[in-house]
Motif scaffolding. Structure first.
Motif, PDB file in Angstrom:
ATOM      1  N   PRO A  84      57.390  30.286  62.044  1.00 12.59           N
ATOM      2  CA  PRO A  84      56.346  31.322  62.157  1.00 12.59           C
ATOM      3  C   PRO A  84      55.113  31.016  61.317  1.00 12.59           C
ATOM      4  N   GLY A  85      55.297  30.404  60.156  1.00  8.52           N
ATOM      5  CA  GLY A  85      54.161  30.083  59.309  1.00  8.52           C
ATOM      6  C   GLY A  85      53.207  29.086  59.943  1.00  8.52           C
ATOM      7  N   ALA A  86      53.730  28.251  60.847  1.00  6.47           N
ATOM      8  CA  ALA A  86      52.880  27.258  61.506  1.00  6.47           C
ATOM      9  C   ALA A  86      51.826  27.934  62.374  1.00  6.47           C
ATOM     10  N   LEU A  87      52.177  29.075  62.970  1.00 10.20           N
ATOM     11  CA  LEU A  87      51.218  29.796  63.795  1.00 10.20           C
ATOM     12  C   LEU A  87      50.057  30.304  62.942  1.00 10.20           C
ATOM     13  N   CYS A  88      50.376  30.774  61.743  1.00 11.81           N
ATOM     14  CA  CYS A  88      49.322  31.223  60.822  1.00 11.81           C
ATOM     15  C   CYS A  88      48.439  30.066  60.384  1.00 11.81           C
ATOM     16  N   GLU A  89      49.059  28.898  60.177  1.00 14.02           N
ATOM     17  CA  GLU A  89      48.297  27.737  59.706  1.00 14.02           C
ATOM     18  C   GLU A  89      47.263  27.285  60.734  1.00 14.02           C
ATOM     19  N   VAL A  90      47.648  27.208  61.997  1.00 10.07           N
ATOM     20  CA  VAL A  90      46.671  26.766  63.003  1.00 10.07           C
ATOM     21  C   VAL A  90      45.628  27.844  63.252  1.00 10.07           C
ATOM     22  N   ALA A  91      46.008  29.123  63.092  1.00 10.47           N
ATOM     23  CA  ALA A  91      45.055  30.213  63.329  1.00 10.47           C
ATOM     24  C   ALA A  91      43.935  30.222  62.295  1.00 10.47           C
ATOM     25  N   LYS A  92      44.216  29.776  61.092  1.00  8.22           N
ATOM     26  CA  LYS A  92      43.207  29.813  60.034  1.00  8.22           C
ATOM     27  C   LYS A  92      42.655  28.431  59.671  1.00  8.22           C
ATOM     28  N   ALA A  93      43.006  27.414  60.435  1.00 11.28           N
ATOM     29  CA  ALA A  93      42.539  26.057  60.149  1.00 11.28           C
ATOM     30  C   ALA A  93      41.013  26.011  60.092  1.00 11.28           C
ATOM     31  N   PRO A  94      40.434  25.320  59.123  1.00 15.05           N
ATOM     32  CA  PRO A  94      38.974  25.309  58.963  1.00 15.05           C
ATOM     33  C   PRO A  94      38.222  24.759  60.164  1.00 15.05           C
ATOM     34  N   GLU A  95      38.862  23.894  60.965  1.00 15.90           N
ATOM     35  CA  GLU A  95      38.173  23.325  62.125  1.00 15.90           C
ATOM     36  C   GLU A  95      38.001  24.325  63.273  1.00 15.90           C
ATOM     37  N   VAL A  96      38.735  25.435  63.228  1.00 15.56           N
ATOM     38  CA  VAL A  96      38.820  26.348  64.370  1.00 15.56           C
ATOM     39  C   VAL A  96      37.632  27.312  64.402  1.00 15.56           C
ATOM     40  N   ASP A  97      37.110  27.527  65.611  1.00  9.82           N
ATOM     41  CA  ASP A  97      36.014  28.477  65.812  1.00  9.82           C
ATOM     42  C   ASP A  97      36.487  29.783  66.433  1.00  9.82           C
ATOM     43  N   VAL A  98      37.364  29.689  67.442  1.00 11.99           N
ATOM     44  CA  VAL A  98      37.789  30.852  68.221  1.00 11.99           C
ATOM     45  C   VAL A  98      39.305  30.899  68.290  1.00 11.99           C
ATOM     46  N   VAL A  99      39.866  32.100  68.093  1.00 15.90           N
ATOM     47  CA  VAL A  99      41.314  32.291  68.199  1.00 15.90           C
ATOM     48  C   VAL A  99      41.591  33.382  69.226  1.00 15.90           C
ATOM     49  N   MET A 100      42.319  33.022  70.267  1.00 16.78           N
ATOM     50  CA  MET A 100      42.806  34.020  71.212  1.00 16.78           C
ATOM     51  C   MET A 100      44.152  34.519  70.717  1.00 16.78           C
ATOM     52  N   ALA A 101      44.223  35.797  70.358  1.00 13.06           N
ATOM     53  CA  ALA A 101      45.450  36.404  69.838  1.00 13.06           C
ATOM     54  C   ALA A 101      46.191  37.058  70.994  1.00 13.06           C
ATOM     55  N   ALA A 102      47.062  36.294  71.661  1.00  9.62           N
ATOM     56  CA  ALA A 102      47.717  36.754  72.884  1.00  9.62           C
ATOM     57  C   ALA A 102      49.232  36.852  72.742  1.00  9.62           C
ATOM     58  N   ILE A 103      49.750  36.840  71.507  1.00 12.68           N
ATOM     59  CA  ILE A 103      51.187  37.022  71.304  1.00 12.68           C
ATOM     60  C   ILE A 103      51.534  38.479  71.566  1.00 12.68           C
ATOM     61  N   VAL A 104      52.601  38.717  72.301  1.00 14.19           N
ATOM     62  CA  VAL A 104      53.024  40.079  72.618  1.00 14.19           C
ATOM     63  C   VAL A 104      53.866  40.642  71.484  1.00 14.19           C
ATOM     64  N   GLY A 105      53.563  41.862  71.075  1.00 17.69           N
ATOM     65  CA  GLY A 105      54.404  42.562  70.124  1.00 17.69           C
ATOM     66  C   GLY A 105      54.058  42.324  68.669  1.00 17.69           C
ATOM     67  N   ALA A 106      54.937  42.831  67.800  1.00 18.31           N
ATOM     68  CA  ALA A 106      54.723  42.761  66.357  1.00 18.31           C
ATOM     69  C   ALA A 106      54.652  41.329  65.848  1.00 18.31           C
ATOM     70  N   ALA A 107      55.236  40.388  66.571  1.00 25.29           N
ATOM     71  CA  ALA A 107      55.211  38.987  66.148  1.00 25.29           C
ATOM     72  C   ALA A 107      53.794  38.439  66.050  1.00 25.29           C
ATOM     73  N   GLY A 108      52.860  39.099  66.702  1.00 24.00           N
ATOM     74  CA  GLY A 108      51.487  38.619  66.670  1.00 24.00           C
ATOM     75  C   GLY A 108      50.685  39.073  65.471  1.00 24.00           C
ATOM     76  N   LEU A 109      51.218  40.010  64.685  1.00 23.51           N
ATOM     77  CA  LEU A 109      50.432  40.584  63.587  1.00 23.51           C
ATOM     78  C   LEU A 109      50.014  39.547  62.558  1.00 23.51           C
ATOM     79  N   LEU A 110      50.958  38.801  62.005  1.00 24.81           N
ATOM     80  CA  LEU A 110      50.636  37.893  60.892  1.00 24.81           C
ATOM     81  C   LEU A 110      49.694  36.761  61.305  1.00 24.81           C
ATOM     82  N   PRO A 111      49.931  36.048  62.416  1.00 27.96           N
ATOM     83  CA  PRO A 111      48.970  35.005  62.776  1.00 27.96           C
ATOM     84  C   PRO A 111      47.595  35.551  63.146  1.00 27.96           C
ATOM     85  N   THR A 112      47.556  36.732  63.769  1.00 26.20           N
ATOM     86  CA  THR A 112      46.255  37.331  64.099  1.00 26.20           C
ATOM     87  C   THR A 112      45.514  37.728  62.833  1.00 26.20           C
TER      88      THR A 112
END
Length: 413
Positions: A84-112
């Motif tokens: 699960p921590g890997a999802l957070c890491e890619v979501a906040k990676a410095p190279e990233v410009d846009v994040v589509m938060a499309a995980i269904v349910g409570a599992a999406g809270l932390l990476p979003t």
């Protein structure tokens, strides 16, 4: 044109797939940086070969190991991350410009939330992030300077109908000008069915939405109209309005996605075919407009549009969600967690369709809402509600005509 690097959280779900379809129409604008899923390594493998992201992340380590082995055998350079921590890491990676938060349910809270805290442009399809911890989430948006754009067709429509905003501006409704937000609902597959016949509903029937192609959990939520209740809570946080300012309007054609009523009597509506690529394209390119791949809306072929109030007796889950919106605090997290457990049990054959609201009522009665002060408190309320809901589901079936009296939000259990 500057190429934007895109992360899709939940890329194998319906929203994730549609996002990749829209992005593929504009290869000069968008480059896929990372794709993530929970356990679906098979579909993620296909996506990796097609879109060639730098990273692929799976919350389930065993699934990640399978994906890594298959990609290596195919000679793909995609790096696979696990946990699960890997999802957070890619979501906040410095190279990233846009994040589509499309995980269904409570599992999406932390990476979003990780994407928000990193100040990204976040396209929010995971309504549970706001249902569970809306105040904390919106405070993080303000503090980080993240750009939050709604993807749910209804909230995206409201956003388009509100007064114009500067890029990066708040999505708060201008309450001095706006009288009411009208949140449309299809009514789901059982809109015209006698509620007394719903005890025997099968998962296949509940997932047969008349207008939208969605995953099983969201489809069941549409059938109970819990989805609309969660969207009402989401709207209150996104647009900073009270629940009384949001009115639900059943619109079976799903062409008018939502409306905003102004104090001068004007009512602005956003219309379009029921296709999630429209709000995805709008948010991806905002404040510009780009091609989405969606067919033109032909009103002359539709002929008529219909609107009606909800039949409240048919949708007890909707009433529970509205009450949770009014109560606030941990009520949203408790409601969402109990609903996820109950819907999962229904889909697996362990609970009747009409028992879903009974489970929610009992959980809400046993776990009174508390003011939210921390993320840990939200996660604790979520866990407590899941454990209680599982115990209720595993107990003897709840008979609709002989269940103990219960009132939600701290009433008798």
């Amino acid at each position: 044109m500057v190429t934007q690097r895109l992360v899709v959280l939940g890329s194998t779900g319906s929203i994730g797939v549609s996002t990749l379809e829209v992005a593929a129409l504009h290869p000069q604008r968008y480059r896929v940086f990372a794709l993530t899923a929970h356990t679906n390594h098979a579909d993620l493998y296909t996506q990796c070969l097609r879109h060639q992201p730098r990273f692929a992340a799976l919350a389930d380590p065993a699934a990640a190991a399978v994906l890594a082995r298959r990609l290596a055998q195919a000679g793909s350079p995609v790096k696979v991350l696990a946990g699960p921590g890997a999802l957070c890491e890619v979501a906040k990676a410095p190279e990233v410009d846009v994040v589509m938060a499309a995980i269904v349910g409570a599992a999406g809270l932390l990476p979003t939330l990780a994407a928000v805290q990193a100040g990204k442009k976040v396209l929010l399809a995971n309504k549970e992030s706001l249902v569970m911890g809306g105040e904390l989430f919106m405070a993080a948006v303000e503090q980080s300077g993240a750009q939050l754009l709604p993807i749910d067709s209804e909230h995206n429509a409201i956003f388009q109908c509100l007064p114009p905003l500067a890029p990066g501006g708040s999505t708060a409704a201008c309450t001095a000008e706006v009288r009411k937000i009208l949140l449309t609902a299809s009514g789901g597959p059982f809109r015209q069915r006698d509620p007394r016949t719903l005890d025997s509903v099968t998962p296949e029937e509940a997932c047969a939405h008349p207008n939208w192609r969605m995953g099983p959990k969201i489809s069941v939520d549409s059938a109970t109209m819990m989805n609309k209740g969660l969207e009402l809570i989401e709207a209150c946080h996104l647009f900073q309005v009270e629940p009384e300012c949001v009115e639900i309007l059943v619109h079976p054609e799903s062409v008018v996605h939502s409306l905003v009523e102004y104090v001068d009597g004007s009512v602005l509506a956003q219309l379009g075919n029921p296709d999630m690529r429209t709000p995805i394209a709008h948010a991806l390119a905002w404040p510009e407009r780009i091609e989405s791949g969606v067919a033109r809306l032909r009103l002359d072929q539709i002929g008529a549009l219909h609107f009606e109030p909800p039949q409240w007796a048919s949708y007890p889950c909707l009433s529970l969600a509205i009450e949770a919106a009014k109560v606030g605090g941990t009520a949203g997290a408790v409601l969402n967690a109990a609903n996820e457990v109950a819907v999962e049990a229904f889909l697996s054959g362990g609970l009747a369709f009409t028992q879903i609201p009974h489970v929610l009522t009992r959980v809400l009665a046993r776990l009174p809402p508390q003011p939210v002060h921390s993320l840990e408190q939200v996660l604790g309320a979520d866990q407590a509600a899941r454990e209680l809901a599982r115990r209720i589901v595993e107990a003897a079936p709840i008979a609709a005509k002989a269940r103990p009296a219960a009132r939600p939000f701290g009433g008798a259990s």
